[in-house]
Design a protein around this motif. Sequence first.
Motif, short mmCIF file in Angstrom:
data_model
loop_
_atom_site.label_atom_id
_atom_site.label_comp_id
_atom_site.label_asym_id
_atom_site.label_seq_id
_atom_site.Cartn_x
_atom_site.Cartn_y
_atom_site.Cartn_z
N SER A 80 -79.73 -32.32 4.33
CA SER A 80 -78.66 -32.95 3.97
C SER A 80 -78.58 -33.49 2.58
CB SER A 80 -77.92 -33.69 5.03
OG SER A 80 -78.81 -34.94 5.03
N ILE A 100 -91.54 -26.66 13.12
CA ILE A 100 -90.56 -27.38 12.09
C ILE A 100 -90.83 -29.01 12.66
CG2 ILE A 100 -88.29 -27.32 13.28
CD1 ILE A 100 -87.39 -27.28 10.21
N LYS A 101 -91.05 -29.07 14.03
CA LYS A 101 -91.34 -30.27 14.67
C LYS A 101 -92.43 -30.94 14.16
CE LYS A 101 -88.15 -30.65 18.10
NZ LYS A 101 -87.44 -31.62 18.45
N ALA A 138 -84.14 -20.73 10.20
CA ALA A 138 -85.36 -20.99 9.77
C ALA A 138 -86.34 -22.12 10.53
CB ALA A 138 -85.16 -21.79 8.28
N PHE A 139 -85.78 -22.75 11.52
CA PHE A 139 -86.23 -23.43 12.38
C PHE A 139 -87.39 -22.80 13.11
CE2 PHE A 139 -82.39 -22.94 14.51
CZ PHE A 139 -82.69 -22.72 15.92
N PHE A 194 -88.67 -24.81 4.72
CA PHE A 194 -87.55 -25.53 5.07
C PHE A 194 -87.67 -27.00 5.56
CE2 PHE A 194 -83.07 -25.09 6.94
CZ PHE A 194 -82.59 -24.13 6.03
N ALA A 195 -86.78 -27.57 5.94
CA ALA A 195 -86.89 -28.77 6.35
C ALA A 195 -85.81 -29.16 7.53
CB ALA A 195 -86.75 -29.72 5.20
N PRO A 243 -82.61 -30.83 9.56
CA PRO A 243 -81.38 -31.10 8.78
C PRO A 243 -81.15 -32.52 8.03
CG PRO A 243 -81.34 -30.30 11.18
CD PRO A 243 -82.36 -30.55 10.76
N ALA A 244 -81.58 -33.62 8.74
CA ALA A 244 -81.53 -34.80 7.74
C ALA A 244 -82.00 -34.52 6.53
CB ALA A 244 -82.19 -35.88 8.36
#
Lengths: 152, 469
Positions: free
Chosen positions: B322, B181-182, B289-290, B315-316, B318-319
């Motif tokens: 949100s 995810i990074k 999911a990360f 997924f993505a 948190p920012a």
Amino acid sequence: MKSKYLNSFAIRGLEKSGDVYIPGDKDLSSFSESGFIKYIDRQLENMEKDDIFGLNILLSLFSFFPQNLLVWSLKMASNSENYPGFIKPTTRLINMGLKGLSCSLYYSGLEELDSSHPRVMDIMKWNPKSLDSVDDKELTELIKNNDFNESL
Amino acid sequence: MMWSCINLNLMQDHFNFIVIGGGVSGSIIAEGLVSKGHSVLMLEAGKFFYSNNYPKFDIDSNSQMYWNGGVELTSDAEIGLVRPKMIGGGSIINGGLLDRFDDLAFEGFKDESGIGFFNNTDMLPWFDKVETNTSIVKVPEQFANKNADIFRNGFKANGFTCNPLDRGQTDCRNGEGMDCIKCLAGCPINSKQSTMITYVRSALKKGLKVFSEFEVKKVEPGKKVKIHGQDRLDKKWSFSADKLVLASGAIGNSKLLMNSNFKNPNIGKRFYTHPQYMLMAEFDYDIDAFKGPLQSYKSDDLNFRNKGFKLENVFAPPAAMSVLFKGIQQEHFYCMKNLRRFASIEVAIRDTNPGEIKVGKYNKTIVHKELDSVDQRRKNLGYDAIKNIFYSQGAKRVIEGEFGIGLHLMGGCAIGENGESSVVDPEFRIHDERNIFCADSSIFPNAPGINPSLTIMALSKMAVEKFIK
């Protein structure tokens, strides 16, 4: 705090509207209490000037709203599905813009920069791991030698 | 406006080729041209981002790696357009999915454009060339996270077909603790096959010159094409070239041609995005999911394909999540605080209703893009399938995202045989312009319904041969 892009009224308006999306609870402080607003210029530095102009006007206006009126306004803005004409995109823009600003500040992991901030990612237990970045010396050298921007 | 023509000692001002835009297409074209011995200048509005300087925090990657500080909304504020702004373009920040077009996609292109090479036989050598230079592997299933498990098991439970996805990567080292995810802000270990890794490095070694953080304002056609723009210090520069290649994407190319007073009425028209809509499902256990690969599976269901949509296992950070959750106060705050318990699947639709790109006051981008009844039906069918998948896996509730996302920005300079209805000819030349070319996603005549990256790369490879013919 001072911002290069937002006036003091707009800063206050952003704190108040941020609290609508991030009210806080027993574990986490609210947006205004978190102190993340001090990084707002990092977020706005590449935004178009007329968008920042509009943002200053809107947030300055919100700074004078009683909190319950602001909550009502943003609640209306977040339920815009059936609004007519230009009202729908305008209210959607306001809702998503303000949510984006406050939540990006709060949920970006910026607490790593200052221990006074709430440990948002720790409390959410959101902790993706990353291996050490490759130190790409070759690419660094190639860019230095071939990008005119490096000579400015 | 007066533009100074400058020839400082530190640089030349005339090149065989100038490439405007350093994204996927621009990188490949520039590398192809310098490999043939041409002098090439690449002009890019964004910065160089690579493993040494990828932003650590989402707020910085959003602000620095995209136009207008993150997301640009369509005129009805229903779709957020995500437009990368850096050398390597979308390949730095995307999921790395690389799929060939199927016959349906090419038939759609051929029918719309009248161009014969849009078929899998003629395109085969170009796909082969790209795949020789880029490592494409099946994402290893042993590292699939719970978000992917829900996707796979939900497909099976509902009789849908999915398969491990093909991704441009070498070894993501998920077993050593790397969470991909990074990589949505750049892959720090150089596994993801961005064109920075696969083409730009090679091009720089062969003599490619780049001017990053340089925004082109106007082009002037002619025997020598002139280009005017300004650097990060707002200093104005002019360059010239024997040939110009536009590679700044659907919006960038369309705006530049309009701002340069090109009169073709088709510029900016036929804009498509594969609008993507994320649905989030809450479970009563942690999904996390990360962890591991960001995406492991793709829908591979012929029924979905024929109905005009596909589902993706996504997924993505948190920012970004949100902004997708609806509501205010505790309703919204609860979702974010419990983000670990959410899974997500998105539907990407093969949109049929074209949008339009315009230039507004202060050079502001205006994009009109709406779903018609056909597109809306495709979206609804995707929603139904996703909800069936989630509920079959025990979801407590499913939340629809606040708005759609446009990541695949296509069209605006559509390719076609007929100059009356298109912008670019089959030789990748702007109609009636001898020395101005284009081969990126802006030439797409319609939406293929398949991730466009690999085909953009193949078309760019093909285009290089035509440019130097």
